[in-house]
Design a protein around this motif. Structure first.
Motif, PDB file in Angstrom:
ATOM      1  N   VAL A  62       0.828  -1.207   0.000  1.00  0.00           N
ATOM      2  CA  VAL A  62       0.000   0.000   0.000  1.00  0.00           C
ATOM      3  C   VAL A  62       0.860   1.253   0.000  1.00  0.00           C
ATOM      4  O   VAL A  62       0.582   2.228  -0.704  1.00  0.00           O
ATOM      5  CB  VAL A  62      -0.954  -0.019   1.213  1.00  0.00           C
ATOM      6  CG1 VAL A  62      -1.695   1.312   1.318  1.00  0.00           C
ATOM      7  CG2 VAL A  62      -1.947  -1.161   1.092  1.00  0.00           C
ATOM      8  N   ALA A  63       1.945   1.249   0.807  1.00  0.00           N
ATOM      9  CA  ALA A  63       2.816   2.425   0.882  1.00  0.00           C
ATOM     10  C   ALA A  63       3.487   2.703  -0.454  1.00  0.00           C
ATOM     11  O   ALA A  63       3.584   3.854  -0.896  1.00  0.00           O
ATOM     12  CB  ALA A  63       3.866   2.227   1.974  1.00  0.00           C
ATOM     13  N   VAL A  64       3.930   1.645  -1.143  1.00  0.00           N
ATOM     14  CA  VAL A  64       4.605   1.844  -2.428  1.00  0.00           C
ATOM     15  C   VAL A  64       3.640   2.401  -3.464  1.00  0.00           C
ATOM     16  O   VAL A  64       3.934   3.365  -4.173  1.00  0.00           O
ATOM     17  CB  VAL A  64       5.222   0.515  -2.911  1.00  0.00           C
ATOM     18  CG1 VAL A  64       5.685   0.655  -4.359  1.00  0.00           C
ATOM     19  CG2 VAL A  64       6.404   0.151  -2.033  1.00  0.00           C
ATOM     20  N   PHE A  65       2.449   1.813  -3.555  1.00  0.00           N
ATOM     21  CA  PHE A  65       1.496   2.301  -4.538  1.00  0.00           C
ATOM     22  C   PHE A  65       1.030   3.716  -4.203  1.00  0.00           C
ATOM     23  O   PHE A  65       0.792   4.535  -5.090  1.00  0.00           O
ATOM     24  CB  PHE A  65       0.306   1.353  -4.630  1.00  0.00           C
ATOM     25  CG  PHE A  65       0.584   0.148  -5.495  1.00  0.00           C
ATOM     26  CD1 PHE A  65       0.566   0.252  -6.880  1.00  0.00           C
ATOM     27  CD2 PHE A  65       0.884  -1.072  -4.934  1.00  0.00           C
ATOM     28  CE1 PHE A  65       0.827  -0.844  -7.683  1.00  0.00           C
ATOM     29  CE2 PHE A  65       1.157  -2.174  -5.734  1.00  0.00           C
ATOM     30  CZ  PHE A  65       1.128  -2.067  -7.110  1.00  0.00           C
ATOM     31  N   ALA A  66       0.886   4.039  -2.925  1.00  0.00           N
ATOM     32  CA  ALA A  66       0.509   5.397  -2.541  1.00  0.00           C
ATOM     33  C   ALA A  66       1.599   6.388  -2.925  1.00  0.00           C
ATOM     34  O   ALA A  66       1.312   7.484  -3.426  1.00  0.00           O
ATOM     35  CB  ALA A  66       0.243   5.460  -1.042  1.00  0.00           C
ATOM     36  N   ALA A  67       2.863   6.005  -2.713  1.00  0.00           N
ATOM     37  CA  ALA A  67       3.970   6.891  -3.087  1.00  0.00           C
ATOM     38  C   ALA A  67       4.015   7.107  -4.591  1.00  0.00           C
ATOM     39  O   ALA A  67       4.239   8.217  -5.075  1.00  0.00           O
ATOM     40  CB  ALA A  67       5.292   6.311  -2.588  1.00  0.00           C
ATOM     41  N   VAL A  68       3.772   6.039  -5.353  1.00  0.00           N
ATOM     42  CA  VAL A  68       3.775   6.166  -6.805  1.00  0.00           C
ATOM     43  C   VAL A  68       2.654   7.082  -7.268  1.00  0.00           C
ATOM     44  O   VAL A  68       2.829   7.947  -8.136  1.00  0.00           O
ATOM     45  CB  VAL A  68       3.661   4.782  -7.458  1.00  0.00           C
ATOM     46  CG1 VAL A  68       3.458   4.929  -8.971  1.00  0.00           C
ATOM     47  CG2 VAL A  68       4.898   3.963  -7.176  1.00  0.00           C
ATOM     48  N   VAL A  69       1.459   6.924  -6.677  1.00  0.00           N
ATOM     49  CA  VAL A  69       0.321   7.763  -7.055  1.00  0.00           C
ATOM     50  C   VAL A  69       0.606   9.222  -6.732  1.00  0.00           C
ATOM     51  O   VAL A  69       0.328  10.129  -7.527  1.00  0.00           O
ATOM     52  CB  VAL A  69      -0.953   7.282  -6.336  1.00  0.00           C
ATOM     53  CG1 VAL A  69      -2.085   8.275  -6.541  1.00  0.00           C
ATOM     54  CG2 VAL A  69      -1.361   5.916  -6.865  1.00  0.00           C
ATOM     55  N   VAL A  70       1.193   9.478  -5.541  1.00  0.00           N
ATOM     56  CA  VAL A  70       1.506  10.855  -5.157  1.00  0.00           C
ATOM     57  C   VAL A  70       2.531  11.470  -6.100  1.00  0.00           C
ATOM     58  O   VAL A  70       2.410  12.626  -6.522  1.00  0.00           O
ATOM     59  CB  VAL A  70       2.009  10.894  -3.701  1.00  0.00           C
ATOM     60  CG1 VAL A  70       2.550  12.275  -3.363  1.00  0.00           C
ATOM     61  CG2 VAL A  70       0.873  10.532  -2.742  1.00  0.00           C
ATOM     62  N   LEU A  71       3.539  10.689  -6.468  1.00  0.00           N
ATOM     63  CA  LEU A  71       4.565  11.209  -7.379  1.00  0.00           C
ATOM     64  C   LEU A  71       3.982  11.505  -8.759  1.00  0.00           C
ATOM     65  O   LEU A  71       4.307  12.514  -9.388  1.00  0.00           O
ATOM     66  CB  LEU A  71       5.709  10.207  -7.493  1.00  0.00           C
ATOM     67  CG  LEU A  71       6.645  10.125  -6.281  1.00  0.00           C
ATOM     68  CD1 LEU A  71       7.624   8.986  -6.456  1.00  0.00           C
ATOM     69  CD2 LEU A  71       7.393  11.434  -6.083  1.00  0.00           C
ATOM     70  N   VAL A  72       3.119  10.626  -9.243  1.00  0.00           N
ATOM     71  CA  VAL A  72       2.521  10.851 -10.560  1.00  0.00           C
ATOM     72  C   VAL A  72       1.631  12.092 -10.532  1.00  0.00           C
ATOM     73  O   VAL A  72       1.654  12.929 -11.446  1.00  0.00           O
ATOM     74  CB  VAL A  72       1.731   9.611 -11.002  1.00  0.00           C
ATOM     75  CG1 VAL A  72       0.934   9.911 -12.273  1.00  0.00           C
ATOM     76  CG2 VAL A  72       2.686   8.443 -11.239  1.00  0.00           C
ATOM     77  N   LEU A  73       0.834  12.220  -9.450  1.00  0.00           N
ATOM     78  CA  LEU A  73      -0.017  13.405  -9.335  1.00  0.00           C
ATOM     79  C   LEU A  73       0.816  14.676  -9.214  1.00  0.00           C
ATOM     80  O   LEU A  73       0.469  15.719  -9.778  1.00  0.00           O
ATOM     81  CB  LEU A  73      -0.944  13.259  -8.123  1.00  0.00           C
ATOM     82  CG  LEU A  73      -2.007  12.161  -8.229  1.00  0.00           C
ATOM     83  CD1 LEU A  73      -2.803  12.089  -6.937  1.00  0.00           C
ATOM     84  CD2 LEU A  73      -2.940  12.394  -9.407  1.00  0.00           C
ATOM     85  N   TRP A  74       1.916  14.587  -8.457  1.00  0.00           N
ATOM     86  CA  TRP A  74       2.787  15.756  -8.312  1.00  0.00           C
ATOM     87  C   TRP A  74       3.444  16.128  -9.631  1.00  0.00           C
ATOM     88  O   TRP A  74       3.578  17.302  -9.971  1.00  0.00           O
ATOM     89  CB  TRP A  74       3.834  15.472  -7.252  1.00  0.00           C
ATOM     90  CG  TRP A  74       4.877  16.538  -7.151  1.00  0.00           C
ATOM     91  CD1 TRP A  74       4.739  17.809  -6.713  1.00  0.00           C
ATOM     92  CD2 TRP A  74       6.257  16.414  -7.540  1.00  0.00           C
ATOM     93  NE1 TRP A  74       5.918  18.486  -6.778  1.00  0.00           N
ATOM     94  CE2 TRP A  74       6.873  17.658  -7.279  1.00  0.00           C
ATOM     95  CE3 TRP A  74       7.029  15.378  -8.055  1.00  0.00           C
ATOM     96  CZ2 TRP A  74       8.212  17.877  -7.531  1.00  0.00           C
ATOM     97  CZ3 TRP A  74       8.374  15.596  -8.304  1.00  0.00           C
ATOM     98  CH2 TRP A  74       8.943  16.838  -8.051  1.00  0.00           C
ATOM     99  N   ALA A  75       3.857  15.109 -10.395  1.00  0.00           N
ATOM    100  CA  ALA A  75       4.498  15.388 -11.681  1.00  0.00           C
ATOM    101  C   ALA A  75       3.514  15.987 -12.675  1.00  0.00           C
ATOM    102  O   ALA A  75       3.881  16.822 -13.499  1.00  0.00           O
ATOM    103  CB  ALA A  75       5.108  14.103 -12.254  1.00  0.00           C
TER     104      ALA A  75
END
Length: 553
Positions: free
Chosen positions: A30-43
């Motif tokens: 869950v933490a990895v997928f949440a980090a990926v989602v946050v990074l994609v949204l930030w980018a």
């Protein structure tokens, strides 16, 4: 291996985990997928840019309501409204069609709703308010001005003009942060206000900013001469820039871009002259001529006429006794004058008095071949080339030798070390830009790779170790796998190993009949393993057995 098989193995392995392992694995996922989602949204997060700034509360409300109706993305930051950078200009045009944001102040639309019974005084007040509002709108169109306030004082009309007063006006401007008004802009504001108000002169308009700086101070009489001097300097610099641009267009095609430096210095004459000349010629000129001729004769008759007249005539005395007499007179008058030329010459201010042009050109680039390798080298320009350049430059700037103009062309090898440094800096900036873009998406990729290496890969390895035997596996591998699951420990309490027949029966009963194996190979391996275990457990018994076998042979 099919996907269904892998998922099944993963489920079986997950069931074997402890509760702590299961929670850790799920939390990490869950933490990895949440980090990926946050990074994609930030980018992919849009970059907001200011749509309007320094808005009043009412303007913010009206603009935000209009944006909500258009379902446009926006955010309010203090007294500013921001929208995504790609939508700034389209949104401004759309809001401008709706008349948003409202202009500061009230203009001549104040008279759209006229009321009956309005007195002349109220009409005059409304006109002054409308005029002030229109002037405020006009002044805020200047790029550096954010907001403006205009106050006009128009005195009452009086019967006697000597008792009348002049109109006055004051302007307060709020400038953009870090901006400043030039003197020509301040002068334009004063003339704009003065032209709109009856009886107002530009000297009667005072301009200041919100910081209390008096901007129209230079328009006083004691500083007017200084302003004229500054205007003359600006005019001189403008002419110099025009000539330099003309030379740049010429030299860029002949010597190459960035391979020359051209500077023009002009000595201007700002004196205004009115010269009248009267010149007289050396040779007299005949202006008029008058000729008079008189001829008279006498036939001999006696004198006639009134006595006493004869003595007053310009004729000789007449002879008596019939003697004939004659009279002749010739007179000529000539008037001469000297030729005169009147010349009136008016010389306006701002004429070029002297022109000095200095041009520095770099060495000429030539392509040479050394040892089969082509390279570019610099070569100093010849005197003939410099002479041709001088002729071209002199023609371009309007060279006049009688005026004392000077054109100097010099060949100097340019120092290009700074250009190399600029190229290095530009290259570094480009690399940093790409690095920033790559960092956004590279971080997400690195997190995925670490998640695979630290979590997914160990699980897959464990699944590979626990997977079932495939029918396509080699015989040696199948035999080893089957042997690992057999119970081939010594089961006799007497301490003697089982017989070969007993071992064969046990092996055949434990082997999975569905898996084809080589029975002879299994027997050999089992016998070797039993002998090894027995030798390790009871080496004396094995030694005695060997002795007995040797003696029996």
């Amino acid at each position: 291996m099919s996907v269904r098989t892998v998922l099944g193995q993963f489920a079986d392995t997950f069931k074997k985990f402890t509760i702590l392992q299961r929670v850790s694995l799920l939390s990490a996922t869950v933490a990895v997928f949440a980090a990926v989602v946050v990074l994609v949204l930030w980018a992919n997060k849009p970059v907001y840019k200011t749509l309007y700034s320094n808005l009043q509360e009412q303007d913010i409300k009206e603009v935000s309501t209009a944006l909500d109706g258009k379902r446009s993305k926006y955010r309010i930051s203090g007294s500013s409204i921001e929208v995504p950078s790609q939508d700034v200009y389209a949104t401004r045009i759309a809001l401008a069609l709706e008349g948003l944001p409202r202009d500061q102040g009230v203009g001549f639309e104040l008279f759209d709703d006229s009321r009956l019974g309005m007195t002349e005084f109220m009409q005059n007040v409304n006109y002054q308010r409308a005029l002030q509002g229109e002037l405020m709108r006009s002044i805020t169109t200047i790029n550096e001005v954010v907001e403006a306030k205009v106050h006009i004082s128009v005195p009452k009309e009086r019967i006697f003009t000597e008792n009348s007063e002049e109109s006055k006006a004051s302007v307060v401007v709020r400038l953009m942060p870090g901006a400043a008004l030039r003197e020509d802009q301040v002068r334009a504001i004063t003339h704009l206000v003065a032209s709109a108000v009856r009886g107002l002169r530009p000297e009667g308009v005072q301009v200041m900013d919100t910081n209390g700086n008096f901007l129209s101070e230079f328009m006083t009489e004691d500083r007017e001469a200084l302003y004229q001097t500054q205007t003359q300097i600006d005019q001189q610099r403008q002419i110099e820039r025009d000539l330099e641009n003309r030379l740049s267009g010429l030299l860029a095609r002949t010597t190459g871009t960035d391979r020359f430096v051209a500077r023009v210095n002009i000595e201007m004459d700002f004196n205004k002259k009115d010269i009248t000349k009267e010149e007289y010629g050396d040779t007299p000129v005949l202006r008029s001529q008058h000729t008079l001729e008189l001829n008279s004769s006498n036939n001999g008759q006696g004198p006639q006429g009134i006595p006493g007249v004869e003595s007053n005539l310009a004729e000789p005395e007449l002879l008596i006794n019939g003697i004939l007499s004659e009279f002749s007179k010739s007179e000529e008058t000539q008037n001469f004058e000297i030729s005169k030329t009147i010349t009136r010459e008016v010389i306006t201010s701002g004429s070029v008095k002297r022109l000095v042009v200095s041009v520095v050109v770099d060495d000429k680039l030539e392509q040479v071949e050394e040892n089969g390798v082509k390279k570019v080298v610099k070569r100093p320009r010849t005197d003939e080339e410099l002479a041709r350049l001088r002729t071209a430059v002199a023609s371009a700037v309007g060279f006049n030798a009688e005026r004392g103009d000077v054109v100097d062309i010099t060949n100097i090898s340019f120092d290009t070390s700074e250009e190399w440094g600029d190229e290095v800096i530009a290259e570094k900036e480009k690399i940093m830009e790409w690095a920033t873009i790559g960092a956004k998406y590279g971080t997400a990729i690195i997190i995925l790779i670490l998640f695979y290496l630290l979590f997914v890969r160990p699980i897959l390895r464990r699944l590979d170790n626990a997977k079932e035997l495939d029918e396509e596996m080699l015989g040696e591998t199948a035999i080893d796998a089957q042997l690992s699951s057999l119970d081939i420990s010594v089961g006799s309490e007497s301490g003697f190993p089982k017989t070969v027949e007993e071992l064969e029966r046990e092996i055949e009963s434990e082997l999975d009949e569905s898996v084809p194996v080589d029975v002879e190979a299994v027997k050999s391996k089992v016998m070797l393993k039993k002998i090894e275990e027995t030798s390790n457990d009871d080496p004396e018994m094995v030694a005695n057995l060997l002795k007995a076998m040797i003696k029996g042979s």
